[in-house]
Design an enzyme around this catalytic site. Structure first.
Site, PDB file in Angstrom:
ATOM      1  N   ARG A 119      -1.783 -14.747   4.914  1.00 19.37           N
ATOM      2  CA  ARG A 119      -2.535 -13.749   5.615  1.00 19.37           C
ATOM      3  C   ARG A 119      -2.088 -13.687   6.896  1.00 19.37           C
ATOM      4  NH1 ARG A 119      -6.846 -11.417   4.017  1.00 19.37           N
ATOM      5  NH2 ARG A 119      -7.938 -11.251   5.515  1.00 19.37           N
ATOM      6  N   HIS A 179      -1.793  -5.248   1.713  1.00 23.61           N
ATOM      7  CA  HIS A 179      -3.109  -6.010   1.482  1.00 23.61           C
ATOM      8  C   HIS A 179      -3.233  -7.189   1.059  1.00 23.61           C
ATOM      9  CE1 HIS A 179      -7.244  -7.071  -0.932  1.00 23.61           C
ATOM     10  NE2 HIS A 179      -6.755  -8.011  -1.124  1.00 23.61           N
ATOM     11  N   ASN A 230      -1.699   0.077   6.975  1.00 16.91           N
ATOM     12  CA  ASN A 230      -1.550  -1.318   7.023  1.00 16.91           C
ATOM     13  C   ASN A 230      -0.934  -1.743   6.622  1.00 16.91           C
ATOM     14  OD1 ASN A 230      -2.828  -2.248   5.621  1.00 16.91           O
ATOM     15  ND2 ASN A 230      -4.669  -3.256   7.139  1.00 16.91           N
ATOM     16  N   ARG A 233       2.917  -6.838   9.254  1.00 15.26           N
ATOM     17  CA  ARG A 233       1.600  -5.360   9.924  1.00 15.26           C
ATOM     18  C   ARG A 233       2.712  -5.322  11.167  1.00 15.26           C
ATOM     19  NH1 ARG A 233      -3.516  -7.453   7.839  1.00 15.26           N
ATOM     20  NH2 ARG A 233      -3.295  -6.622   5.737  1.00 15.26           N
ATOM     21  N   LYS A 278       0.898  -0.776   0.106  1.00 11.99           N
ATOM     22  CA  LYS A 278      -0.266  -0.224  -0.114  1.00 11.99           C
ATOM     23  C   LYS A 278       0.596   1.611  -0.289  1.00 11.99           C
ATOM     24  CE  LYS A 278      -4.259  -2.445   2.672  1.00 11.99           C
ATOM     25  NZ  LYS A 278      -4.836  -2.390   3.241  1.00 11.99           N
ATOM     26  N   PHE A 306     -15.764   2.931   6.661  1.00 15.09           N
ATOM     27  CA  PHE A 306     -14.628   3.005   6.062  1.00 15.09           C
ATOM     28  C   PHE A 306     -14.117   3.039   4.811  1.00 15.09           C
ATOM     29  CE2 PHE A 306     -14.855  -1.817   6.421  1.00 15.09           C
ATOM     30  CZ  PHE A 306     -14.047  -1.714   5.304  1.00 15.09           C
ATOM     31  N   THR A 347      -5.495  -7.185  10.802  1.00 15.99           N
ATOM     32  CA  THR A 347      -5.822  -5.677   9.914  1.00 15.99           C
ATOM     33  C   THR A 347      -5.030  -4.774  11.353  1.00 15.99           C
ATOM     34  OG1 THR A 347      -7.201  -6.773   8.192  1.00 15.99           O
ATOM     35  CG2 THR A 347      -6.784  -4.615   8.676  1.00 15.99           C
TER      36      THR A 347
END
Length: 140
Positions: free
Chosen positions: A85, A115, A112, A102, A9, A57, A91
């Site tokens: 994951r 994705h 964070n 993260r 991100k 959000f 998250t």
């Protein structure tokens, strides 16, 4: 072999963590089969995250994802979706396990770092959003 889509991100790019995150990804046994650096418009970010349109959000997410460059990648590995994951963590970085991407690098639930697709089916759809078949390089 299963595939998953990740996006490094804008906060990851801004903090110059692309290399560090890719290093963790590759050390975890994932192969990068497609990668590019791009910048999403608000419209494109809105399309990608359309599933969240009714969530509170959504507007903030679209704004953030269009705030700077990002790096979408298709990753390949056995059990890629679940393993990725696990690698990236919860998250909310405050809830993420020690050593996860993260926990190490994210500042907040909204910013964070990364994705990760939540299912193999969604990974295929999301990968098609960013990459044509010609852009995916088979790794043997």
């Amino acid at each position: 072999m299963e595939r998953t889509l990740t996006i490094l991100k804008p906060d990851c790019v801004r903090k110059q963590l692309i290399g560090a995150v890719i290093d963790k990804i590759e050390r975890a046994g994932f192969r990068v089969v497609a990668m590019k650096k791009t910048r999403l418009t608000q419209e494109t970010a809105g399309e990608f995250y359309a599933v969240h349109r009714e969530r509170p959000f959504y507007g903030e997410l679209v704004e953030f994802m269009s705030s700077g460059p990002c790096v979408p990648m298709i990753l390949e590995k056995e059990n890629a979706v679940a393993d990725f994951r696990t690698l990236i963590g919860a998250t909310d970085p405050a809830q993420a396990d020690e050593g996860t991407v993260r926990k190490l690098y994210a500042d907040s639930k909204g910013e964070n770092i990364v994705h990760g697709s939540d299912s193999a089916e969604n990974a295929a759809v999301e990968a098609g959003f960013f990459f044509s078949a010609e852009e995916v390089v088979r790794v043997d």
